[in-house]
Design an enzyme around this catalytic site. Structure first.
Site, PDB file in Angstrom:
ATOM      1  N   ALA A 172     -28.356   5.390   9.782  1.00  0.00           N
ATOM      2  CA  ALA A 172     -28.524   5.717  11.585  1.00  0.00           C
ATOM      3  C   ALA A 172     -27.580   7.061  11.484  1.00  0.00           C
ATOM      4  O   ALA A 172     -28.153   7.929  12.258  1.00  0.00           O
ATOM      5  CB  ALA A 172     -28.200   4.516  12.116  1.00  0.00           C
ATOM      6  N   VAL A 175     -29.135  10.205  10.201  1.00  0.00           N
ATOM      7  CA  VAL A 175     -30.347  10.632  11.191  1.00  0.00           C
ATOM      8  C   VAL A 175     -29.663  11.235  12.455  1.00  0.00           C
ATOM      9  O   VAL A 175     -30.360  12.199  12.789  1.00  0.00           O
ATOM     10  CB  VAL A 175     -31.462   9.390  11.594  1.00  0.00           C
ATOM     11  CG1 VAL A 175     -31.996   9.890  12.872  1.00  0.00           C
ATOM     12  CG2 VAL A 175     -31.996   8.866  10.452  1.00  0.00           C
ATOM     13  N   HIS A 176     -28.559  10.768  13.024  1.00  0.00           N
ATOM     14  CA  HIS A 176     -27.799  11.066  14.154  1.00  0.00           C
ATOM     15  C   HIS A 176     -27.251  12.578  13.876  1.00  0.00           C
ATOM     16  O   HIS A 176     -27.447  13.507  14.446  1.00  0.00           O
ATOM     17  CB  HIS A 176     -26.810  10.307  14.451  1.00  0.00           C
ATOM     18  CG  HIS A 176     -25.929  10.532  15.598  1.00  0.00           C
ATOM     19  ND1 HIS A 176     -26.449  11.081  17.040  1.00  0.00           N
ATOM     20  CD2 HIS A 176     -24.665  10.666  15.777  1.00  0.00           C
ATOM     21  CE1 HIS A 176     -25.305  11.142  17.601  1.00  0.00           C
ATOM     22  NE2 HIS A 176     -24.259  11.032  17.030  1.00  0.00           N
ATOM     23  N   VAL A 177     -26.823  12.745  12.700  1.00  0.00           N
ATOM     24  CA  VAL A 177     -26.045  13.967  12.293  1.00  0.00           C
ATOM     25  C   VAL A 177     -27.076  14.945  12.177  1.00  0.00           C
ATOM     26  O   VAL A 177     -27.150  16.105  12.667  1.00  0.00           O
ATOM     27  CB  VAL A 177     -25.085  14.009  11.113  1.00  0.00           C
ATOM     28  CG1 VAL A 177     -24.550  15.268  10.727  1.00  0.00           C
ATOM     29  CG2 VAL A 177     -23.940  13.075  11.499  1.00  0.00           C
ATOM     30  N   GLY A 180     -28.524  16.099  15.168  1.00  0.00           N
ATOM     31  CA  GLY A 180     -27.550  17.028  16.095  1.00  0.00           C
ATOM     32  C   GLY A 180     -27.733  18.506  15.579  1.00  0.00           C
ATOM     33  O   GLY A 180     -27.546  19.593  16.431  1.00  0.00           O
TER      34      GLY A 180
END
Length: 217
Positions: A172, A175-177, A180
């Site tokens: 997760a 994916v978040h990075v 970003g």
């Protein structure tokens, strides 16, 4: 509302994150990195070399659970700060159904996002689930203080749950990075705390409309 700051070209900026919110985020992020490398160091002999980041194997086993507690508390503060912005709304399901349009940068075709879009909200609740799973299972397998209170079968199940939640949360965060960096300007928002009017209007139009109304009051 006070006059917003401006970028180097004189364009107005909107505050997206306060200094306290950014500090809270980066404390959580640093703890996550330390926990990821130390957890992998203890998970398999092939990654045992990662223990060097916390001073070796012994220090890794000692520090890992304490850093985990710091991360949980820091993340809990983030949840309190952003809970009301991450409630699912009627347009969020359609946003997820049209994720292809988002990926291909056709955001004008999807429902207008508020401060956070449906993908960010989904990630928010995945992280809450994983953080709670990591905390509860981590307490059970914490040999120095708690593991001897539980039957061996419970300890073994907790170890599996801990590994599962760790795997999910690492995926997760990756994916978040990636998101970003993919959405240009997102990293700057968490570093500087501000975004341009254009960025807000494009990626979070309903939030932009609210902020714009407040700025006129």
């Amino acid at each position: 509302m006070s006059t917003p700051d401006r970028d180097k070209d004189g364009n107005p900026l909107i505050e997206r994150y306060t200094p306290n919110e950014r500090s809270n985020h980066w404390i959580t992020a640093i703890c996550f990195v330390l926990l990821a490398v130390s957890g992998l160091a203890m998970f398999h002999p092939a990654t045992a070399w990662l223990a060097v980041f916390l001073g070796g194997g012994q220090w890794t086993r000692i520090l890992h659970p304490f850093i985990g507690l710091v991360m949980f508390v820091s993340f809990a503060l983030l949840v309190v700060r952003f809970w009301h912005h991450n409630q699912f709304e009627p347009g969020d399901k359609q946003w997820l159904d049209q994720i292809g349009d988002v990926i291909h940068k056709r955001e004008d075709k999807v429902p207008k996002a508020g401060r956070y879009n449906a993908g960010q909200k989904l990630l928010f609740f995945v992280l809450i689930f994983c953080m709670c799973g990591l905390l509860l299972s981590g307490v059970v397998i914490w040999r120095a203080y708690f593991a001897f209170y539980f039957p061996i079968d419970i300890v073994r199940f907790a170890a599996l749950l801990h590994a599962f939640c760790a795997f999910v949360i690492i995926c997760a965060i990756v994916v978040h990075v990636y998101a970003g960096f993919w959405v240009k300007g997102s990293i700057g928002a968490m570093v500087r705390g501000t975004v341009t009017y254009g960025w807000a209007r494009k990626h979070h139009p309903r939030w932009f409309e609210v902020v714009a109304r407040k700025s006129r009051d």
